[in-house]
Design a protein around this motif. Structure first.
Motif: not given
Length: 567
Positions: A262-267, A291, A295, A470, A474
């Motif tokens: 989920y974190f990677h998807y937001g970035r 983010p 990030t 999303n 993130t």
């Protein structure tokens, strides 16, 4: 990279489950149909540009279907088998070449039979629109739509060209027919007359890309994407990586590996939607940019900055003041950027002057935004040693302004006028009276600031199940691992209980510090800190009662192991 692929065993039912690709200017939603594929197209100034439809003739029924989005490679793929033949489609949107690529390949020579068509997406809004074949392998869509403030409306153009190996290609009317091919590559570009551009320039862009080998196009695309995406990596234990993503969300919503995905998807989404010199997704969706700094995607903030500077005079002063927080926060994360201070000061000064001459804000959030804007503008003027009289005017105005009120959460996050330790009574009152109608992603970020690990885990679980928020999510995940808003560096302030072990690399803290953290059994094992300039910073670990002052020599890595004292 750890766990950076979303995958499914069926095509997307709608746009919410289609897989996105984008380069900040050209984007697409890939539905992953088998015999009937739809790729929904958008251009930064024309969100509903149209659709690319693909009809594919197969030798028999399909099986072994897989639809995936590789966040690290930035490629959406669809694959399936018909009889003994494996068919694959790969889609990406290249920033270096400014083109969308759709690649069809098969392990049986001569088995690709396709009908490609292009449709206009705005329907009746188009005052004129034409789609026609060009040459033997291309389609061109041209038209214009009415846009407020333009005499003739906005012109647009979209071009598609097919490169075919081992088969025949013929374009007629609004379709491209491909017969008995082994490899097919579609090249798509689009542009509008927005911002004074020539939409026909997209044709030259397409031609330049068309003459590059596919492997070169893919390598150029991935190198630019990974330059941004690989700056940060979150690794969490996962129990179910071989289960399709949608099934995992239903069956195992508390799997820490899903939170990392989920974190990677937001970035990934921020990279695909916002690049320098482009337009931001929209000025209302400011959660898109929460983010960006922490990030390590400050480059993606540039599109928002350009848009703020070009539109600031045409929006309500309070809305402009809210936007300006992003300008100031960018400098706090990269204080070496002195040119940024000089760039943003005229904008903040203009907004502060508008707020000084306008009616006094009444609502608590309006007061918080006004105070933040004036304080940031005053700090800038002092750092730049300019406008002494205006500094005095701001100081008098701030003295008259009511203190931050507890009834709205803005001052706690994304603002920092109220912090957990500097304003404990106000923070406690805010937590007790928190408006639960706020978006779940905002509640997640607030829970991280409250250092409430249980609430962080609860909000994350709900967000994963709902499949939205999303960008805010993130930001919230980053906030539970690293905080720097309260004039200190805080490592693992709100680590969720289920994240027993893990690591994150490349996060950014205010002051220009790059931070990487590892933990085992819920406790910090190692962290590294590096800063371009020599800096002394108070360091707190996992809510410890005391901080320790740590010196970061310019360009040198400082290692923290276990207790703060061990370096």
């Amino acid at each position: 990279m750890h766990e950076t692929t979303l995958w499914y065993e069926q095509p997307a039912a709608n746009g919410n489950t289609a897989l996105p690709v984008g380069n900040g200017r050209l984007g697409a939603l890939v539905f992953g149909g088998i015999e009937h594929e739809r790729i929904q197209l958008n251009e930064e100034s024309l969100p509903s540009l149209g659709d690319l439809f693909i009809e594919q003739v197969l030798p028999g029924p399909s099986k072994n279907y897989r639809r995936a989005l590789d966040l690290n490679a930035a490629v959406a793929s669809t694959a399936f088998t018909a009889k003994s033949t494996r068919f694959t489609r790969d889609v990406f949107s290249s920033a270096p070449d400014n083109v969308i690529i759709v690649r069809f390949h098969t392990d049986t020579p001569g088995s690709l039979n396709l009908k490609i068509s292009l449709t206009w997406g705005e329907g009746e809004d188009a005052t004129e629109c034409e789609i026609k074949a060009v040459g033997r392998d291309s389609l061109a869509l041209r038209g214009q739509i009415e846009r407020e403030g333009t005499a003739e409306g906005m012109h647009f153009a979209c071009f598609v060209r097919a490169r075919v190996e081992g088969g025949l290609v013929k374009a007629t009317d609004n379709t491209i027919q491909i017969v008995d091919a082994t490899l097919v590559t579609l090249f798509l570009t689009a542009a509008t007359s927005g911002q004074g551009r020539d939409p026909e320039a997209a044709l030259a862009t397409l031609e330049a890309a068309f003459h590059r080998p596919y492997n070169e196009l893919l390598a150029r695309h991935q190198a630019e994407h990974q330059r941004l995406f690989r700056r940060v990596e979150l690794s969490l234990p996962t129990a179910n990586p071989k289960v399709p993503t949608d099934q995992r969300l239903t069956l195992h919503p508390n799997d820490p590996g899903l939170a990392a995905l989920y974190f990677h998807y937001g970035r990934y989404l921020l990279i695909t939607r916002s690049r320098p010199s482009g337009l931001p997704p929209n000025l209302q969706g400011l959660m898109h940019y929460w983010p960006a700094e922490v990030t390590s995607l400050s480059d993606c903030h540039e599109a928002l900055f350009d848009s703020i500077e070009s539109t600031i005079g045409g929006i309500r002063p309070l809305d402009a003041a809210c936007l300006c927080q992003h300008l100031f926060e960018h400098w706090r994360f990269a204080p070496e950027k002195q040119k940024h201070l000089r760039r943003i000061y005229p904008t903040l000064k203009g907004i502060s002057e508008s707020l000084l001459t306008g009616p006094m804000p009444g609502a608590s959030m309006d007061l918080q935004i006004t105070r933040e804007c004036w304080e940031n503008t005053l700090a800038l003027a002092q750092m730049l040693s300019v406008d002494d009289a205006f500094q005095s005017e701001l100081e008098r105005a701030l003295e008259k302004l009511s203190p931050p009120h507890i009834s709205h959460a803005y001052a706690f996050y994304p603002g920092n006028a109220i912090t957990l330790r500097q304003n404990p009574e106000q923070a406690a009152a805010l937590k007790k009276t928190l408006d639960t109608n706020l978006s779940r992603a905002w509640l997640l970020c607030l829970a991280a600031r409250f250092e409430d690990s249980e609430a962080v885990q609860e909000h994350l679980s709900v967000l994963l199940t709902q499949g939205n928020g999303n960008f805010g999510a993130t930001a919230g995940i980053a906030e539970c691992l690293l905080q720097s808003h309260a004039a200190e560096l805080h490592l693992l302030p709100a680590l969720p209980p289920d994240w027993k072990s893990g690591s994150i690399t490349g996060l950014r803290a205010r002051g220009g510090i790059t931070v990487s953290i590892s933990w085992e059994d819920g406790k910090l094992t190692r962290a590294t800190l590096i800063c371009a300039n020599t800096l002394k910073v108070p360091l707190r670990v996992q809510g410890s009662a005391e901080t320790k002052l740590v010196t970061l020599p310019a360009g040198k890595t400082v290692v923290i192991t276990g207790a703060v004292a061990d370096r």
